[in-house]
Scaffold this motif. Sequence first.
Motif, PDB file in Angstrom:
ATOM      1  N   THR C 194      12.555  27.988  48.649  1.00  0.00           N
ATOM      2  CA  THR C 194      13.553  29.057  48.636  1.00  0.00           C
ATOM      3  C   THR C 194      13.318  30.037  47.490  1.00  0.00           C
ATOM      4  OG1 THR C 194      15.160  27.580  49.621  1.00  0.00           O
ATOM      5  CG2 THR C 194      16.022  29.541  48.541  1.00  0.00           C
ATOM      6  N   VAL C 195      13.139  29.506  46.274  1.00  0.00           N
ATOM      7  CA  VAL C 195      12.964  30.382  45.115  1.00  0.00           C
ATOM      8  C   VAL C 195      11.701  31.224  45.266  1.00  0.00           C
ATOM      9  CG1 VAL C 195      12.371  30.364  42.672  1.00  0.00           C
ATOM     10  CG2 VAL C 195      14.313  29.070  43.470  1.00  0.00           C
ATOM     11  N   THR C 197      10.698  32.420  47.891  1.00  0.00           N
ATOM     12  CA  THR C 197      10.984  33.269  49.056  1.00  0.00           C
ATOM     13  C   THR C 197      10.078  32.967  50.252  1.00  0.00           C
ATOM     14  OG1 THR C 197       9.531  35.166  48.655  1.00  0.00           O
ATOM     15  CG2 THR C 197      11.613  35.133  47.456  1.00  0.00           C
ATOM     16  N   ALA C 214      22.856  28.133  47.847  1.00  0.00           N
ATOM     17  CA  ALA C 214      21.558  28.645  48.263  1.00  0.00           C
ATOM     18  C   ALA C 214      21.468  30.150  48.040  1.00  0.00           C
ATOM     19  CB  ALA C 214      21.312  28.310  49.730  1.00  0.00           C
ATOM     20  N   SER C 215      22.558  30.877  48.319  1.00  0.00           N
ATOM     21  CA  SER C 215      22.561  32.325  48.129  1.00  0.00           C
ATOM     22  C   SER C 215      22.299  32.670  46.671  1.00  0.00           C
ATOM     23  CB  SER C 215      23.906  32.920  48.558  1.00  0.00           C
ATOM     24  OG  SER C 215      24.153  32.623  49.907  1.00  0.00           O
ATOM     25  N   MET C 218      18.689  32.121  45.816  1.00  0.00           N
ATOM     26  CA  MET C 218      17.813  33.196  46.287  1.00  0.00           C
ATOM     27  C   MET C 218      17.873  34.423  45.382  1.00  0.00           C
ATOM     28  SD  MET C 218      18.535  33.191  50.324  1.00  0.00           S
ATOM     29  CE  MET C 218      19.186  31.652  50.932  1.00  0.00           C
ATOM     30  N   LEU C 219      19.094  34.810  44.998  1.00  0.00           N
ATOM     31  CA  LEU C 219      19.221  36.016  44.176  1.00  0.00           C
ATOM     32  C   LEU C 219      18.596  35.785  42.808  1.00  0.00           C
ATOM     33  CD1 LEU C 219      22.709  37.356  45.207  1.00  0.00           C
ATOM     34  CD2 LEU C 219      20.448  38.158  45.868  1.00  0.00           C
ATOM     35  N   GLY C 221      16.164  33.660  42.174  1.00  0.00           N
ATOM     36  CA  GLY C 221      14.728  33.632  42.409  1.00  0.00           C
ATOM     37  C   GLY C 221      14.170  35.031  42.512  1.00  0.00           C
ATOM     38  N   TRP C 222      14.942  35.914  43.117  1.00  0.00           N
ATOM     39  CA  TRP C 222      14.519  37.282  43.306  1.00  0.00           C
ATOM     40  C   TRP C 222      14.363  37.995  41.961  1.00  0.00           C
ATOM     41  CZ3 TRP C 222      17.445  41.790  45.831  1.00  0.00           C
ATOM     42  CH2 TRP C 222      16.570  42.505  46.629  1.00  0.00           C
ATOM     43  N   ILE C 224      13.951  36.530  39.090  1.00  0.00           N
ATOM     44  CA  ILE C 224      12.906  35.857  38.325  1.00  0.00           C
ATOM     45  C   ILE C 224      11.520  36.279  38.795  1.00  0.00           C
ATOM     46  CG2 ILE C 224      11.790  33.605  38.199  1.00  0.00           C
ATOM     47  CD1 ILE C 224      14.354  32.399  37.407  1.00  0.00           C
ATOM     48  N   LEU C 225      11.404  36.602  40.084  1.00  0.00           N
ATOM     49  CA  LEU C 225      10.131  37.062  40.628  1.00  0.00           C
ATOM     50  C   LEU C 225       9.596  38.246  39.830  1.00  0.00           C
ATOM     51  CD1 LEU C 225       8.080  36.810  42.882  1.00  0.00           C
ATOM     52  CD2 LEU C 225       9.493  38.254  44.300  1.00  0.00           C
TER      53      LEU C 225
END
Lengths: 288, 288, 288, 288
Positions: C194-195, C197, C214-215, C218-219, C221-222, C224-225
Amino acid sequence: MVGREGGWRERLFIIIFEADTRAGRYFDFLLIAAIVASVTVVMLDSIPSIHAKYGAILHGFEWFFTVVFTIEYAARLMCVNHPTRYARSFYGVIDFLSILPTYASFFYPGLRALVDLRLLRLLRIFRLLKLAAYVDEYVQLARAVRASRRKILIFLSVVAILVVVNGTLLYVVEGGERTAFTSIPTSVYWAITTVSTVGFGDIEPQTDLGRAIASVTMLIGWGILAVPTGIVTSEMTAQKFQKEKVTTRTCRECLTTGHDRDARFCMHCGTALPRYESDETYRDNAKN
Amino acid sequence: MVGREGGWRERLFIIIFEADTRAGRYFDFLLIAAIVASVTVVMLDSIPSIHAKYGAILHGFEWFFTVVFTIEYAARLMCVNHPTRYARSFYGVIDFLSILPTYASFFYPGLRALVDLRLLRLLRIFRLLKLAAYVDEYVQLARAVRASRRKILIFLSVVAILVVVNGTLLYVVEGGERTAFTSIPTSVYWAITTVSTVGFGDIEPQTDLGRAIASVTMLIGWGILAVPTGIVTSEMTAQKFQKEKVTTRTCRECLTTGHDRDARFCMHCGTALPRYESDETYRDNAKN
Amino acid sequence: MVGREGGWRERLFIIIFEADTRAGRYFDFLLIAAIVASVTVVMLDSIPSIHAKYGAILHGFEWFFTVVFTIEYAARLMCVNHPTRYARSFYGVIDFLSILPTYASFFYPGLRALVDLRLLRLLRIFRLLKLAAYVDEYVQLARAVRASRRKILIFLSVVAILVVVNGTLLYVVEGGERTAFTSIPTSVYWAITTVSTVGFGDIEPQTDLGRAIASVTMLIGWGILAVPTGIVTSEMTAQKFQKEKVTTRTCRECLTTGHDRDARFCMHCGTALPRYESDETYRDNAKN
Amino acid sequence: MVGREGGWRERLFIIIFEADTRAGRYFDFLLIAAIVASVTVVMLDSIPSIHAKYGAILHGFEWFFTVVFTIEYAARLMCVNHPTRYARSFYGVIDFLSILPTYASFFYPGLRALVDLRLLRLLRIFRLLKLAAYVDEYVQLARAVRASRRKILIFLSVVAILVVVNGTLLYVVEGGERTAFTSIPTSVYWAITTVSTVGFGDIEPQTDLGRAIASVTMLIGWGILAVPTGIVTSEMTAQKFQKEKVTTRTCRECLTTGHDRDARFCMHCGTALPRYESDETYRDNAKN
């Protein structure tokens, strides 16, 4: 100076439309809280099990928020100099549309489908995001995005062509009534999910040739992903060297925002602006 | 100078709380190893087949690590000047919570559900990441992220609005009891998985209109993905020009870290600091 | 000068280990082609339908490439000054491992499982990527990645902690024998998909609370990307200002590469280097 | 000067091949509209239900656009100095291929499969994207991508090796006739979908070891994703400092574009260029 002591309407204007005073900030915070709460109510009401149990309570909340937003709408109309001009502006229309559905569904129950219009309230947060504390960052971000507008448009048209050509290729290779690639639009939809690296997985190439083309699509999409990032980043790095302090001063005639601290006339319509007022002003006054 | 020869408590403090001496670094390495090993034990124990076979051995390991961390917690309390202040600090609470569950489940077997609290131990690694060798990079990264905090907050609120509006649109277009879009919150969850390009694939638009809206959502999400990268990158490029050497010196009174090499008093509470001590100090001493 | 006319072994060394002469480049091109072709043979042979039809022919090709690589390995051993030192170096071991399986499976048919070791041949391309024409860009990229090594390590440990904490949270919320989150390691695997993506979609939260967590994952992770991109980009921008021309000159004693054009001794072991030789050298000779 | 009054062929040339005059821009806009409309017709016709209902009407539209593009192709051939040279150029071939299929399927109904060639029309938009208003941004983007060409090539070969090695690893660990990893090429396809973070979800590791390897692949892919972004971004930041105004002036002899405003001869073939003509020229003329 004369215009400034012009009474409660101007006071109200500064509180509602600006955010550089303490009262203006409180108003904005409360309004954001009310918007978020009312949107939460609409969202919860859409869950069947919750609607069955708490529908009546949520309905009550909904009426409460509608009345609050109606009062706010009336106050906005009252304190601007040209109510009709405000009513026809972008935010004026949104303010109206976000209270309309509740009343409409009361008088004509058949219009219940309109209630989702209430979520347009969220768009009003964009206006309030100009909270004094964040206005600098907001303006910087908006400016960087606006400056890269044209490059992003070109980039998007290249992506559009890539996606149509790739989708069609897969339609030619894999297409057919029994496969997932039933038509060119469906194949293009697949290409978009692939290039954007979303990859839902409901439509997928099954043949070796189709998979080879898909692999190339992914790698190209990956390389292309670097382009919008490059555009925005180089714009932002450039902006780091041209900072300036911004305000939320708003002209009462034409509602243009962002006048300089020492501006004396609106930069768009030339109307005289009242003296700039902020927390620092109060502090300055206290000192003298 | 006087403070420095202050005996074993200060010695211990430098070993446990700082990482600029050889002993301090060894301690940190051992502690990280123990944390990682104990977390691995908890994770393995959650696999049913492994729990059935090796449950007893893993239980033994768990008690071993709990005792080790209890001793460490006691040592930390002993060597600081204000034990209660430490016990109530962020890391103090985490240190306590990460040894509590094992004892609790021993006395009250019904509290076994608490054992997952032990994974909070992982958070303690953040404190230890300040290993002398990496402290520079860690501080730089943290500073860049902190500097872009406000912009990222604004960015996240724009994403939140986008996601709610898009999710609701798909609920209106595709929603219904028999489809995957059963309520607005579910649709918003779908919008989040799509905009973040995760794309699980359990909820998907099936109609042509829904797919068209989804395509636009993906492309917008793609463009928006460029914004946080731009924020962090421009911040990091700017930071490249303002480097400075950092230490892990920690005040024994208020536990503030990061004092300059030649600081003589804590920058927060004004307490006199002991002389700065690092490998280089020893080397300097050896030279004279 | 004396060392240079030292005969065919030195000639061979320049052709095989360096890439600044025409013969050296041809050799590299042929070797890359042979590696890619032999890997393609291994890959095709793994497809059951192709193995059934063309297995014998592919087997023939395999022996051809094995003999070619054996000759190359022998040549490399012959032209270096210390064969055993080369045989024990990283590329020496890979060269040996990539010819071993074919012989082994000939003498001991039971060792056929080893044949996939042959794909290690691909790693040898990294050595050959230093083709004169691309060596500049390769060195720049490698240097930028190496310079950001420490920051990326810290970043990865933050991601690791994030992923373990999030995975455990979902195990606590959704876990159970009948759900997809059967154990903490499985949940952590889900958190990684998930992280990053990727989002395969085989394991997914089904409850509302699980989806909310989970939401957030994701945010985060986004956001952190953006960090590794920022690290690499700022490094690359910095490198734009410190370019220098590089060579593929290799010391015959210790096999260190990348000596300056006018270096006369190896920078690592101090052995005298033969005169630098490249296409330009020949052109210079022709002029005189 | 003499060449400029050379009559309607030159007039036509400036309208069709250049975009700095008002007529040239109108022509480009109309042509883009026609291309997009004709591609939409092809896409709609591929949907079975629409083909059944509106097939005849869409067939009519198709003939209309084919005639329009035929006239345009003839006009292009007429106004260049060397028609055969144009017919054999890249865009000349595409222009021809995009009108061919409709005629071919009229005379030989068996060639209907060729109709998808018509989508090649989309590629012609790239030529038209050089609309005066966007030519600056287009040229800048293209230049940045071209400058990072070599680095991206090296990057892609590293990704290719990574993907083959990882795919093979999973084939060795999970492979078999009953699993999804049926052959090395299939496993490599899986590795590509994973590293590019698309993650379709049709092929997935099921064993613990396979999932561990997959996790490492994802994290590596994530770090590597930063590299192309870094390449393009640093290139774009560098380009911000070397802007120059570009034109769409095209040589009538060899069709080279982008001559300077004050160029008097083609930079490639040396032919004399007619005087540069743009909206500003007209304005200048009006002034005198």
